[in-house]
Design a protein around this motif. Structure first.
Motif, mmCIF file in Angstrom:
data_model
loop_
_atom_site.group_PDB
_atom_site.id
_atom_site.type_symbol
_atom_site.label_atom_id
_atom_site.label_comp_id
_atom_site.label_asym_id
_atom_site.label_seq_id
_atom_site.Cartn_x
_atom_site.Cartn_y
_atom_site.Cartn_z
ATOM 1 N N ILE A 35 0.845 -1.210 0.000
ATOM 2 C CA ILE A 35 0.000 0.000 0.000
ATOM 3 C C ILE A 35 0.869 1.245 0.000
ATOM 4 N N THR A 36 1.914 1.231 0.815
ATOM 5 C CA THR A 36 2.808 2.387 0.885
ATOM 6 C C THR A 36 3.516 2.609 -0.448
ATOM 7 N N ALA A 37 4.040 1.536 -1.055
ATOM 8 C CA ALA A 37 4.742 1.667 -2.339
ATOM 9 C C ALA A 37 3.804 2.199 -3.420
ATOM 10 N N ASP A 38 2.574 1.690 -3.461
ATOM 11 C CA ASP A 38 1.595 2.136 -4.452
ATOM 12 C C ASP A 38 1.294 3.613 -4.285
ATOM 13 N N ARG A 39 1.119 4.048 -3.044
ATOM 14 C CA ARG A 39 0.814 5.456 -2.796
ATOM 15 C C ARG A 39 1.990 6.356 -3.138
ATOM 16 N N VAL A 40 3.196 5.902 -2.846
ATOM 17 C CA VAL A 40 4.375 6.698 -3.164
ATOM 18 C C VAL A 40 4.456 6.956 -4.665
ATOM 19 N N LEU A 41 4.256 5.913 -5.473
ATOM 20 C CA LEU A 41 4.347 6.068 -6.928
ATOM 21 C C LEU A 41 3.243 6.982 -7.464
ATOM 22 N N VAL A 42 2.021 6.822 -6.936
ATOM 23 C CA VAL A 42 0.900 7.628 -7.439
ATOM 24 C C VAL A 42 1.037 9.089 -7.040
ATOM 25 N N ILE A 43 1.446 9.362 -5.794
ATOM 26 C CA ILE A 43 1.499 10.734 -5.298
ATOM 27 C C ILE A 43 2.796 11.433 -5.698
ATOM 28 N N LYS A 44 3.893 10.709 -5.659
ATOM 29 C CA LYS A 44 5.175 11.326 -5.990
ATOM 30 C C LYS A 44 5.316 11.568 -7.484
ATOM 31 N N PHE A 45 4.744 10.682 -8.302
ATOM 32 C CA PHE A 45 4.845 10.810 -9.751
ATOM 33 C C PHE A 45 3.451 10.755 -10.366
ATOM 34 N N PHE A 100 9.601 5.312 5.879
ATOM 35 C CA PHE A 100 10.228 6.135 4.846
ATOM 36 C C PHE A 100 9.214 6.487 3.757
ATOM 37 N N GLY A 101 8.405 5.508 3.346
ATOM 38 C CA GLY A 101 7.402 5.758 2.308
ATOM 39 C C GLY A 101 6.368 6.780 2.733
ATOM 40 N N GLN A 102 5.906 6.686 3.969
ATOM 41 C CA GLN A 102 4.912 7.647 4.456
ATOM 42 C C GLN A 102 5.513 9.046 4.560
ATOM 43 N N ALA A 103 6.807 9.125 4.899
ATOM 44 C CA ALA A 103 7.470 10.434 4.944
ATOM 45 C C ALA A 103 7.553 11.046 3.550
ATOM 46 N N VAL A 104 7.860 10.224 2.550
ATOM 47 C CA VAL A 104 7.915 10.710 1.163
ATOM 48 C C VAL A 104 6.545 11.199 0.717
ATOM 49 N N ILE A 105 5.509 10.451 1.073
ATOM 50 C CA ILE A 105 4.143 10.845 0.699
ATOM 51 C C ILE A 105 3.789 12.187 1.324
ATOM 52 N N TYR A 106 4.062 12.332 2.592
ATOM 53 C CA TYR A 106 3.715 13.573 3.279
ATOM 54 C C TYR A 106 4.456 14.768 2.687
ATOM 55 N N GLN A 107 5.750 14.585 2.403
ATOM 56 C CA GLN A 107 6.516 15.684 1.835
ATOM 57 C C GLN A 107 5.985 16.070 0.459
ATOM 58 N N ALA A 108 5.604 15.073 -0.348
ATOM 59 C CA ALA A 108 5.080 15.363 -1.680
ATOM 60 C C ALA A 108 3.756 16.108 -1.598
ATOM 61 N N VAL A 109 2.878 15.653 -0.712
ATOM 62 C CA VAL A 109 1.581 16.315 -0.563
ATOM 63 C C VAL A 109 1.761 17.712 -0.012
ATOM 64 N N ARG A 110 2.635 17.869 0.959
ATOM 65 C CA ARG A 110 2.859 19.187 1.548
ATOM 66 C C ARG A 110 3.425 20.165 0.526
ATOM 67 N N ALA A 111 4.342 19.662 -0.333
ATOM 68 C CA ALA A 111 4.915 20.526 -1.365
ATOM 69 C C ALA A 111 3.851 20.994 -2.344
ATOM 70 N N SER A 112 2.943 20.063 -2.717
ATOM 71 C CA SER A 112 1.885 20.445 -3.648
ATOM 72 C C SER A 112 0.918 21.424 -3.012
ATOM 73 N N GLN A 113 0.701 21.322 -1.714
ATOM 74 C CA GLN A 113 -0.189 22.260 -1.026
ATOM 75 C C GLN A 113 0.443 23.648 -0.970
ATOM 76 N N LYS A 114 1.757 23.691 -0.769
ATOM 77 C CA LYS A 114 2.425 24.992 -0.677
ATOM 78 C C LYS A 114 2.355 25.761 -1.989
ATOM 79 N N LEU A 115 2.284 25.021 -3.095
ATOM 80 C CA LEU A 115 2.187 25.692 -4.387
ATOM 81 C C LEU A 115 0.890 26.454 -4.525
ATOM 82 N N ARG A 116 -0.121 26.077 -3.717
ATOM 83 C CA ARG A 116 -1.430 26.712 -3.844
ATOM 84 C C ARG A 116 -1.709 27.654 -2.675
ATOM 85 N N LYS A 117 -1.883 27.104 -1.502
ATOM 86 C CA LYS A 117 -2.377 27.931 -0.400
ATOM 87 C C LYS A 117 -1.482 27.860 0.834
#
Length: 616
Positions: free
Chosen positions: A290-300, A381-398
């Motif tokens: 589940i973590t690997a799948d989410r990392v690939l979908v959210i990071k890329f 590690f995977g959950q940390a990557v997911i959070y950083q990716a989501v947080r970065a995308s949020q910063k681009l907006r609001k």
């Protein structure tokens, strides 16, 4: 001969002793009968040898003695009958050993000890019965041992019948971390926790399985949801294990000590151990998937990583096969496991959290400590990557939004539950390998409460927490549908007609050019922004009505021009209704790829324009 004090008959090939063969040797102090071929000790063979202080019988294969065989040895302080072939200790076998203080019966072939076997040896302080397979005995097994202080056995059940003169800490082996003489689960809090967590895991995961298999079958087409469904099955298996152990505790309540051996060697206990290992290992591996799948979908998000989508069934099958191999390996008739891998404790677990080195301890350390620690590090590690990716995308907006914090809390909770479940086990396992003693209460709570808690929490984290999100999504769709319906009533048009009229055409409109052709003439960022903005609007309108384009490419997008100025952007398509999240995601990925192509074309065109200006 009357004054003989020492008699050495070792290594003489003696095969038999006759009754009263040592008659007349009342002053004998030391008798050595080692390394002969003696098989039996007859009655009254040591009669009137009241001064004998040392009797050496080692190296014989004695398998039988009779009531009164040692009668007459009034001053013998110790008797070593270890490493022989005794199968039964008969009544009054040690009668007459009134001064005996140490009795060693270890490493025999004992299967039965009759009542009152130790009558007449009332001063024995240390009794060693280790390395025997004693199965037949009663509660009066130690009758007559009124001064016993140390008792050594292979099974704790003997300590349940120890004389009151033997302190609990001087009776070995000590009780396991879970059981007592009367109950399989001696701690009432653990007993209640087992029932609560068991039913929570069963009911919660059964709801997840039924909801996805009956009410939301479309979700199983998505790799992430398919893994979550398999995770629910894995955690459901852990619920079965907990109910089995809780039921066994209820069944043997008050009489467990008499059934300890039968329970731990039963096929039900072996099955429970397999289920617990299968569930814990497959659960960890599905969390990794589940973590690997989410990392690939959210990071890329704009790359087509469809390995999990295309092969999710095969990946899940491989996880189950690997889990079955891990759990079932100890049941094979291999000497390494000694057929006792899951019989270490009353709860049928093989966690390597003690200093003991039972058969198969290296295997359990590899599975429960090393492998699970690696999986935990991967998940964290995977959950940390997911959070950083989501947080970065949020910063681009609001910037730091409420949604950002919600995602952070959910991901932190996921990692925290895995941490609570596996990190203590890994640390305790490593400490045990270094020789540190783990408190029995800590061991019991980790094994019975901490280990299976993930099975109760996972359905809440991965499914039930999404109920509110699904409800809001449904309300939004109903609201959009209601608004569109009202517009339809007023205009007399259907939803597809509105979409076609405002943004979409089934064929190329007049005065337009295909984007695949126009893309080579892009000369300004404003042109790209206009195309992307209008196309994004059309996709958003489709999605808000539960529809998808299905094919957002340069060949299906048309740019309407008026004297070189972009007036309109349309996409030729037949909108399709869907509830599958992956279909909406595909539109977005295709849109991202299209924008990427425009950027590349714009960059090339800009470089060519600059090159021409330089040449001029």
């Amino acid at each position: 001969m009357e004054n003989l004090a020492v008699l050495n008959l070792a290594n003489l090939g003696i095969r038999e002793l006759e009754q009263e063969c040592f008659s007349g040797l009342e002053n004998l102090v030391h008798l050595d009968l080692r390394k002969n071929f003696l098989k039996k000790i007859p009655k009254r063979v040591f009669r009137n040898m009241r001064n004998l202080h040392t009797l050496l019988l080692a190296g014989n294969d004695i398998f039988e003695a009779y009531p009164g065989s040692f009668d007459g040895l009034l001053n013998l302080p110790s008797l070593d009958l270890s490493n022989m072939a005794f199968t039964t200790i008969v009544e009054d076998m040690f009668y007459g050993l009134s001064s005996l203080m140490f009795l060693n019966l270890s490493h025999n072939k004992l299967t039965s000890i009759e009542d009152r076997s130790f009558t007449g040896a009332g001063k024995v302080q240390t009794l060693d019965l280790t390395k025997n397979d004693i199965a037949e005995f009663t509660g009066d097994i130690f009758s007559g041992l009124g001064e016993l202080a140390y008792l050594h056995n292979d099974k704790y059940v003997f300590c349940c019948f120890r004389p009151h003169t033997v302190p609990e800490e001087q009776c070995l082996p000590a009780a396991d971390e879970f059981s007592s003489c009367s109950d399989l689960m001696r701690n009432a809090a653990l007993r209640i926790s087992m029932w609560v967590l068991g039913f929570t895991a069963l009911v919660g995961n059964l709801m997840v399985i039924l909801s996805r298999c009956i009410y939301d079958r479309q979700s199983l087409k998505r790799s992430n949801d398919f893994f979550v469904a398999n995770l629910a099955i894995s955690d459901f298996v852990m619920g079965i294990y907990m109910i089995i152990i809780a039921s066994a505790d209820t069944f043997y309540r008050g009489v467990y000590s008499w059934n300890d051996e039968a329970w731990r060697s039963s096929w039900v206990c072996q099955l429970a151990g397999v289920l617990a290992t299968l569930s814990s290992e497959t659960s960890v591996m599905f969390l990794c998937m589940i973590t690997a799948d989410r990392v690939l979908v959210i990071k890329f998000p704009f790359k087509d990583f469809n390995i999990f989508k295309r092969y999710s069934k095969y990946i899940s099958l491989s996880v189950w096969i690997l889990g079955l191999l891990m759990a079932g390996m100890p049941l094979l008739p291999i000497d390494y496991f000694s057929s006792s891998f899951y019989s270490r404790s009353g709860v049928c677990l093989a966690l390597p959290l003690t200093r003991n080195r039972p058969p198969g301890w290296e295997y359990s350390t590899t599975i429960f400590v090393i492998w699970n620690f690696i999986c935990f590090v991967f998940i964290a590690f995977g959950q940390a990557v997911i959070y950083q990716a989501v947080r970065a995308s949020q910063k681009l907006r609001k910037g730091r939004t409420t949604n950002d914090m919600a995602i952070a809390r959910k991901l932190s909770f996921i990692v925290l539950t895995d941490f609570v479940c596996w990190f203590p086990i890994c640390v305790m396992g490593l400490m045990a390998l270094q020789g540190h003693a783990i408190n029995s209460e800590v061991y019991a709570w980790v094994a019975v409460f901490v280990l299976p808690i993930n099975s109760a929490l996972n359905p809440i984290i991965y499914t039930l927490s999404s109920v509110d999100t699904m409800r809001k999504r449904k309300l939004n769709r109903e609201k959009t549908f209601s608004s569109t319906t009202r517009s339809t009533v007023r205009t007399g048009s259907s939803i597809p007609q509105i979409l076609r009229k405002e943004l979409l055409f089934l064929s190329q409109p007049p005065n337009s050019v295909c984007l695949s052709t126009y893309i080579g003439s892009l000369m300004s960022a404003r042109q790209m922004l206009t195309i992307a903005y209008q196309l994004a609007g059309s996709i958003d309108l489709l999605h808000s009505n539960g529809l998808v384009n299905g094919l957002v490419e340069t060949d299906s997008v048309y740019v309407v021009l008026d004297q070189g100025i972009i007036k309109r952007v349309t996409a030729a398509c037949v909108p399709m209704a869907t509830e599958i999240e992956e279909d909406f995601s595909k539109d977005i990925r295709d849109f991202g790829l299209l924008v990427s192509k425009m950027l590349k074309a714009y960059t090339v065109a800009k470089k060519q324009h600059l090159a021409k200006m330089v040449n001029q």
